[in-house]
Design a protein around this motif. Structure first.
Motif, PDB file in Angstrom:
ATOM      1  N   TRP A 144       0.833  -1.207   0.000  1.00 50.34           N
ATOM      2  CA  TRP A 144       0.000   0.000   0.000  1.00 50.34           C
ATOM      3  C   TRP A 144       0.866   1.254   0.000  1.00 50.34           C
ATOM      4  N   LYS A 145       1.900   1.250   0.835  1.00 50.39           N
ATOM      5  CA  LYS A 145       2.798   2.408   0.905  1.00 50.39           C
ATOM      6  C   LYS A 145       3.536   2.614  -0.416  1.00 50.39           C
TER       7      LYS A 145
ATOM      8  N   TRP B 138       2.485   1.701  -3.362  1.00 48.44           N
ATOM      9  CA  TRP B 138       1.513   2.176  -4.341  1.00 48.44           C
ATOM     10  C   TRP B 138       1.226   3.667  -4.147  1.00 48.44           C
ATOM     11  N   ASP B 139       1.093   4.100  -2.900  1.00 52.19           N
ATOM     12  CA  ASP B 139       0.861   5.529  -2.612  1.00 52.19           C
ATOM     13  C   ASP B 139       2.001   6.383  -3.161  1.00 52.19           C
ATOM     14  N   ARG B 140       3.239   5.891  -3.009  1.00 60.04           N
ATOM     15  CA  ARG B 140       4.392   6.638  -3.531  1.00 60.04           C
ATOM     16  C   ARG B 140       4.346   6.703  -5.055  1.00 60.04           C
TER      17      ARG B 140
ATOM     18  N   VAL C 200       1.653   6.571  -6.966  1.00 58.86           N
ATOM     19  CA  VAL C 200       0.558   7.468  -7.353  1.00 58.86           C
ATOM     20  C   VAL C 200       1.013   8.925  -7.263  1.00 58.86           C
ATOM     21  N   LYS C 201       1.704   9.273  -6.167  1.00 54.77           N
ATOM     22  CA  LYS C 201       2.207  10.642  -6.015  1.00 54.77           C
ATOM     23  C   LYS C 201       3.223  10.972  -7.104  1.00 54.77           C
TER      24      LYS C 201
ATOM     25  N   SER D 136      -9.856   3.267  -5.335  1.00 53.08           N
ATOM     26  CA  SER D 136      -9.617   3.873  -4.017  1.00 53.08           C
ATOM     27  C   SER D 136     -10.686   3.465  -3.001  1.00 53.08           C
TER      28      SER D 136
ATOM     29  N   ASN E 208      -9.886   1.437   0.494  1.00 52.11           N
ATOM     30  CA  ASN E 208     -10.249   1.939   1.828  1.00 52.11           C
ATOM     31  C   ASN E 208     -11.045   0.898   2.615  1.00 52.11           C
TER      32      ASN E 208
ATOM     33  N   LYS F 139      -8.621  -1.789   3.702  1.00 57.65           N
ATOM     34  CA  LYS F 139      -7.786  -1.332   4.827  1.00 57.65           C
ATOM     35  C   LYS F 139      -8.536  -1.459   6.142  1.00 57.65           C
TER      36      LYS F 139
END
Length: 217
Positions: free
Chosen positions: A21-22, A24-26, A28-29, A92, A96, A99
């Motif tokens: 997840w982390k 993937w978040d990086r 996306v940013k 998304s 959520n 999670k």
């Protein structure tokens, strides 16, 4: 596999899912920061796409494995069977919800882990008691050694460090090791100078003989 190991397996998978997840978040940013020029660079976009596909693939594998474990009842589940997690990283809303489910399951597993460990510890204690009871008739000496924890152990030194001329080297020669160990313990156990006035002033009273204690004790 013990119940404790099964719970650990699920917690390990959850930990790996949280790491993805982390990642993937990086990604996306990073993707959101791309300008038009970057998007036209095929090499950059191809490398970035490969990173995304790798994370997505690994995520699907972990989620499917986690769902399989829950459905096969590897660990003690609640009465309501755990609902399958979604494996879509690009949704998304789905992420959520996943999670939230993972957080609930993680807390339950940690609680289970404590209970399982207590149960397995009690089984281990019972097993040891049975062994000692058997030793009372088969090997009394071994039973006494176990109870008093007086078993003799050996210290093996196959190598050690030697400092000479501000250089550290590893020695493996038996005689050199022997000399180095003897020298080390000579230095370690040598006489120490201390402030006698400080000792008399602050510590001597604690080392004085206590008259109230019977000498025969």
């Amino acid at each position: 596999m013990s119940d404790c190991d099964k719970v650990k397996t699920k917690l390990k998978i959850i930990n790996e899912i949280e790491k993805l997840w982390k990642k993937w978040d990086r990604l996306v940013k990073e993707r959101n920061k791309f300008n038009e020029e970057t998007r036209r660079n095929l090499d950059v976009m191809e490398n970035f796409g490969a990173k995304e596909r790798k994370v997505i693939t690994n995520y699907k594998i972990l989620v499917h494995r986690f769902n399989d474990i829950c459905n096969s009842m590897m660990t003690t589940e609640t009465e309501n069977q755990f609902k399958n997690l979604h494996d879509n990283l690009e949704d998304s809303i789905s992420i959520n919800r996943t999670k939230d489910k993972i957080e609930i399951e993680k807390n339950r597993l940690l609680c289970d882990m404590e209970k399982v460990q207590q149960y397995e510890n009690s089984l281990e204690i019972e097993k040891n008691i049975e062994k000692r009871e058997q030793l009372m008739t088969t090997d009394l000496k071994e039973m006494i050694i176990r109870i008093m924890d007086k078993r003799r152990g050996q210290i093996r030194i196959d190598s050690c460090q030697k400092i000479s001329e501000n250089r550290v080297r590893m020695i493996t020669n038996h005689e050199e090791i022997k000399e180095e160990v003897i020298e080390h313990y000579k230095n370690w156990t040598c006489a120490r100078n201390f402030d006698e006035e400080e000792f008399d002033r602050n510590w001597n009273q604690y080392y004085n003989k206590i008259d109230t204690i019977d000498e025969h004790i």
